[in-house]
Scaffold this active site. Structure first.
Site, short mmCIF file in Angstrom:
data_model
loop_
_atom_site.label_atom_id
_atom_site.label_comp_id
_atom_site.label_asym_id
_atom_site.label_seq_id
_atom_site.Cartn_x
_atom_site.Cartn_y
_atom_site.Cartn_z
N THR A 17 1.03 -1.51 -0.56
CA THR A 17 0.14 -0.43 -0.39
C THR A 17 0.62 1.09 -0.31
OG1 THR A 17 -1.83 -1.70 1.18
CG2 THR A 17 -2.20 1.07 1.33
N ILE A 45 8.44 -11.86 -2.06
CA ILE A 45 8.33 -11.41 -0.93
C ILE A 45 7.85 -11.47 -0.25
CG2 ILE A 45 9.16 -9.68 0.87
CD1 ILE A 45 11.97 -9.52 -0.52
N GLU A 52 -7.20 -2.54 6.43
CA GLU A 52 -8.55 -2.60 5.73
C GLU A 52 -9.14 -1.59 6.36
OE1 GLU A 52 -9.64 -6.24 6.69
OE2 GLU A 52 -9.22 -6.71 4.85
N LYS A 81 -17.49 3.94 6.58
CA LYS A 81 -17.18 4.08 7.83
C LYS A 81 -17.41 5.32 8.34
CE LYS A 81 -13.20 3.25 11.13
NZ LYS A 81 -11.52 3.21 11.17
N LEU A 336 5.80 0.69 6.62
CA LEU A 336 5.99 -0.05 7.36
C LEU A 336 6.96 -0.08 8.09
CD1 LEU A 336 3.59 -3.37 7.01
CD2 LEU A 336 3.48 -0.99 8.66
N GLU A 345 -6.50 1.74 15.49
CA GLU A 345 -7.17 3.59 15.27
C GLU A 345 -7.16 3.80 13.87
OE1 GLU A 345 -9.41 5.41 16.51
OE2 GLU A 345 -9.45 4.89 18.56
N THR A 347 -4.52 3.55 12.13
CA THR A 347 -3.78 5.01 11.41
C THR A 347 -2.66 4.26 10.61
OG1 THR A 347 -2.51 4.27 13.60
CG2 THR A 347 -4.30 5.95 13.34
N ILE A 349 -2.37 3.68 7.56
CA ILE A 349 -2.39 4.00 5.86
C ILE A 349 -2.58 5.51 6.09
CG2 ILE A 349 -4.34 4.17 3.99
CD1 ILE A 349 -4.57 1.39 4.43
N GLU A 435 -0.49 20.88 19.50
CA GLU A 435 -0.58 21.71 18.66
C GLU A 435 -0.76 21.09 17.46
OE1 GLU A 435 3.15 24.95 17.30
OE2 GLU A 435 3.77 23.91 18.81
C1 LIG Z 1 -2.08 -6.94 12.00
C2 LIG Z 1 -2.17 -5.16 10.82
C3 LIG Z 1 -3.32 -5.15 10.66
C4 LIG Z 1 -3.32 -4.05 9.53
N1 LIG Z 1 -4.41 -3.10 9.73
C5 LIG Z 1 -4.98 -1.92 9.17
C6 LIG Z 1 -5.74 -1.37 9.19
O1 LIG Z 1 -6.64 -1.26 9.98
N2 LIG Z 1 -5.14 0.39 8.30
C7 LIG Z 1 -4.39 1.01 8.44
O2 LIG Z 1 -4.49 2.12 8.27
N3 LIG Z 1 -3.52 0.11 7.94
C8 LIG Z 1 -3.27 -1.45 8.94
N4 LIG Z 1 -2.36 -1.97 9.11
C9 LIG Z 1 -0.79 -1.05 8.68
C10 LIG Z 1 -1.05 -1.56 5.88
O3 LIG Z 1 -1.23 -2.81 6.29
C11 LIG Z 1 0.44 -0.95 6.17
O4 LIG Z 1 0.54 0.30 7.06
C12 LIG Z 1 0.25 -1.20 4.57
O5 LIG Z 1 -0.10 -2.18 3.91
C13 LIG Z 1 1.38 -0.97 4.14
O6 LIG Z 1 2.74 -1.73 4.12
P1 LIG Z 1 3.50 -1.27 3.53
O7 LIG Z 1 3.26 -1.11 1.69
O8 LIG Z 1 4.42 -0.30 4.01
O9 LIG Z 1 4.43 -2.76 3.61
P2 LIG Z 1 3.83 -4.28 2.83
O10 LIG Z 1 3.19 -4.12 2.18
O11 LIG Z 1 5.19 -4.80 4.25
O12 LIG Z 1 4.78 -4.05 1.42
C14 LIG Z 1 6.11 -4.10 0.81
C15 LIG Z 1 6.63 -4.70 -0.28
O13 LIG Z 1 8.53 -4.30 -0.70
C16 LIG Z 1 9.30 -5.34 -0.87
N5 LIG Z 1 10.32 -5.70 -0.96
C17 LIG Z 1 10.64 -5.62 0.75
N6 LIG Z 1 11.59 -6.58 0.62
C18 LIG Z 1 12.22 -6.01 -0.61
C19 LIG Z 1 13.40 -6.17 -1.12
N7 LIG Z 1 14.51 -6.62 -0.89
N8 LIG Z 1 13.01 -6.45 -2.28
C20 LIG Z 1 12.00 -6.05 -3.38
N9 LIG Z 1 11.25 -5.79 -2.63
C21 LIG Z 1 11.01 -5.29 -1.77
C22 LIG Z 1 7.79 -6.74 -0.70
O14 LIG Z 1 7.71 -6.79 -2.00
C23 LIG Z 1 6.60 -4.98 -1.21
O15 LIG Z 1 5.70 -5.39 -2.43
C24 LIG Z 1 -1.77 -3.55 9.38
C25 LIG Z 1 -0.67 -3.36 9.63
C26 LIG Z 1 -0.73 -4.66 10.77
C27 LIG Z 1 0.30 -5.54 10.67
#
Ligand SMILES: Cc1cc2nc3c(=O)[nH]c(=O)nc-3n(C[C@H](O)[C@H](O)[C@H](O)COP(=O)(O)OP(=O)(O)OC[C@H]3O[C@@H](n4cnc5c(N)ncnc54)[C@H](O)[C@@H]3O)c2cc1C
Length: 510
Positions: A17, A45, A52, A81, A336, A345, A347, A349, A435
């Site tokens: 995301t 990966i 969601e 929501k 992440l 909550e 937060t 996204i 603030e």
């Molecule tokens: C249990 C849980 C519940 C959640 N619920 C919510 C929610 O309800 N609402 C909300 O806002 N957020 C929620 N989140 C957070 C949300 O899922 C993330 O903020 C969001 O999905 C963003 O993830 P990301 O893109 O940072 O990481 P990821 O989805 O982990 O994507 C990482 C990307 O990096 C790539 N990558 C990693 N290493 C390499 C490499 N060496 N070479 C090439 N590519 C690589 C992977 O292939 C992938 O494409 C939740 C998270 C968790 C853990």
């Protein structure tokens, strides 16, 4: 004066995301200005694949990209929501909704909750919730868009979506690719740093391809491939305040009436989410592995699903906290890779969005001025810190002491900023304003009152008002709020009317 060299090449590492939101945001804002944008992601990966529930701010992000809302909702199986229902948090059997909206209206600059508190002390039994249109509408399973008439009760709220975040990523990928973003499938296996300044020079993929860029955005998830593995930016660990460190997640068939809210139910060693989408329901259990095993946590989740499970249980591991530097050298960590706060909550996204907006505001040149990086780090750091306090509040504003986790929180020393905020509300109903910070006074009121922190006193200015007249006025407001909510369409009906229903859902189920 030194010559400014503009960024020519941007590389985004990661296609979750965070990666695709960043790609779409940058591609839109920088369109026609020159820099090329390349996104590298590894199918091997994969992505986290959960996440969601969102906050209202996402609508502004989508709008700024010119995205059509009903189309996006159809493509991501989204529902509306109005807030989050919290069950069993203040004490077992309790529930309240934290709405995206106000309670009543301030009178002479004094918050409505002070008037309500006085009426309560005079014997009135109404809930503060009865003066919140989004709460009453949510409880009735109703929804419509906010009114543009600012005098109307129906203008006193905002809304967000519950959607399939993987489908959102795919939608934004199509958008970004149309705007020229080039996607490369491949795993980054090596990172080369400039010998003089320590900037990231290039990444090398498993295929041997070397990708150079002036600016790298690390969206590689928990791994933090660039920000941590390559640049060692450091992590502020908040496990002592937010110790839940694992989650299990599983989608299930949707059952029952479609409701416009997320549910978070407190459990003995964590909490469980329920997020209704159009075509299924998302479920998860966030927990502290010190007090519950993975198997027990999964059993707790699967034994309380409302419908048939649609996939295997997905196990996730995390450590709450944030990067000490999100922007370091020529790398900016978003998503992440920048930090994690449990989704109580919704937060994460929002934090991605805040990262993109701040980056665009401070968009660097090739030298990546240290002062810009510091400003970025301060802004995002503050966003994280404020949200942390708000999340901790949920665990400590409680009478619960029925398990080891709840007893841990009873004995925990709070961040000073949070302790002060709780004390000021308890003593005199005062909301200490930060603030900066995502959550505004109505959110703090919702959680504090919802979890049993009731102010001992109300604002003395309330005594200026004639109590009989006041009771009459607030009773009228309560009646108007309920009438308006009752006249609002059912959530499922509105989804259809709005053109947001994908057609795959059993939305009208009762
Ligand atoms: C249990 C849980 C519940 C959640 N619920 C919510 C929610 O309800 N609402 C909300 O806002 N957020 C929620 N989140 C957070 C949300 O899922 C993330 O903020 C969001 O999905 C963003 O993830 P990301 O893109 O940072 O990481 P990821 O989805 O982990 O994507 C990482 C990307 O990096 C790539 N990558 C990693 N290493 C390499 C490499 N060496 N070479 C090439 N590519 C690589 C992977 O292939 C992938 O494409 C939740 C998270 C968790 C853990």
């Amino acid at each position: 004066m030194s010559k400014v060299e503009r960024i020519e090449k941007i590389c985004i590492l990661g296609g979750g995301t965070a990666g695709w939101m960043t790609a779409a945001g940058l591609a839109h804002k920088l369109e026609g200005l020159g820099p090329s944008i390349r996104l590298v992601e590894s199918d091997q990966i994969g992505t986290v694949g959960v996440g969601e529930a969102t906050l209202p701010h996402i609508r502004y992000f989508n709008k700024s990209l010119g995205i059509d809302e009903p189309e996006l909702m159809r493509a991501t199986e989204a529902t509306f929501k109005l807030g989050i229902e919290f069950c069993d948090w203040g004490k077992l059997g309790d529930k309240y909704i934290h709405p995206f909206g106000d309670y009543g209206q301030p009178v002479s600059n004094v918050g409505f909750h002070h008037y309500w508190r006085k009426m309560q002390q005079m014997g009135d039994t109404s809930r503060l919730d009865d003066y919140s249109y989004p709460i009453v509408a949510a409880e009735l399973g109703k929804f419509k868009l906010p009114s543009e008439d600012l005098n109307s009760i129906e203008s006193t709220f905002s809304y967000a979506f519950q959607f399939d975040a993987t489908l959102y990523g795919k939608y934004l990928r199509r958008y970004a690719e149309r705007k020229g973003v080039v996607r490369t499938e491949g795993k980054a296996e090596d990172v080369t740093l400039h010998p003089e300044n320590g900037f990231v020079k290039s990444i090398t993929l498993a295929s041997g391809e070397i990708i150079e860029a002036d600016l790298f955005i690390d969206c590689s998830g928990f791994r933090g491939v660039l920000i941590e593995q390559a640049l060692k930016s450091g992590y502020e660990d908040w496990s002592h305040w937010l110790p839940c460190n694992r989650a299990v997640a599983v989608p299930c068939e949707a059952k029952g009436k479609s409701v416009p809210y997320t549910r978070a139910t407190a459990r003995k060693a964590g909490w469980q989410w329920r997020i209704p989408l159009q075509h299924r329901t998302g479920n998860g259990h966030v927990y502290w592995n010190e007090f519950i095993s993975d198997d027990e946590a999964a059993h707790q989740l699967t034994s309380t699903l409302e419908g048939k499970a649609l996939a295997d249980v997905n196990q996730l591991y995390f450590q709450t906290g944030r990067r000490k530097k999100f922007f370091n050298k020529n790398v900016v960590a978003i998503g992440l890779a920048g930090g994690f706060l449990e989704p109580l909550e919704s937060t994460s996204i929002h934090l991605i969005q805040a990262g993109i907006t701040t980056l665009l505001e401070l968009f660097p040149d090739k030298a990546c001025d240290l002062r810009d990086a510091e400003e970025y780090n301060q802004t995002l750091g503050q966003e994280f810190d404020r949200i942390r306090d708000f999340l901790v509040l949920h665990y400590v504003a409680t009478e619960r002491d029925d398990s080891e986790m709840w007893r841990y929180f009873q004995a925990m020393k709070l961040p000073e900023s949070l302790q002060y905020k709780i004390d000021a509300f308890k003593e005199r109903g005062h909301i200490v304003k930060y603030e900066f910070g995502l959550f505004l006074p109505p959110s703090w009121i919702a959680v504090m009152l919802g979890q049993g922190i009731v102010p001992d006193q109300y604002d003395p200015l309330v005594d200026r008002a004639d109590p009989t007249k006041m009771l009459q006025q607030i009773t009228e407001l309560k009646n108007l709020t309920r009438q308006a909510a009752e006249a609002t369409p059912d959530h499922a009906v509105f989804l259809q009317q709005y053109g947001a229903a994908s057609g795959t859902a059993a939305l009208m189920a009762t």
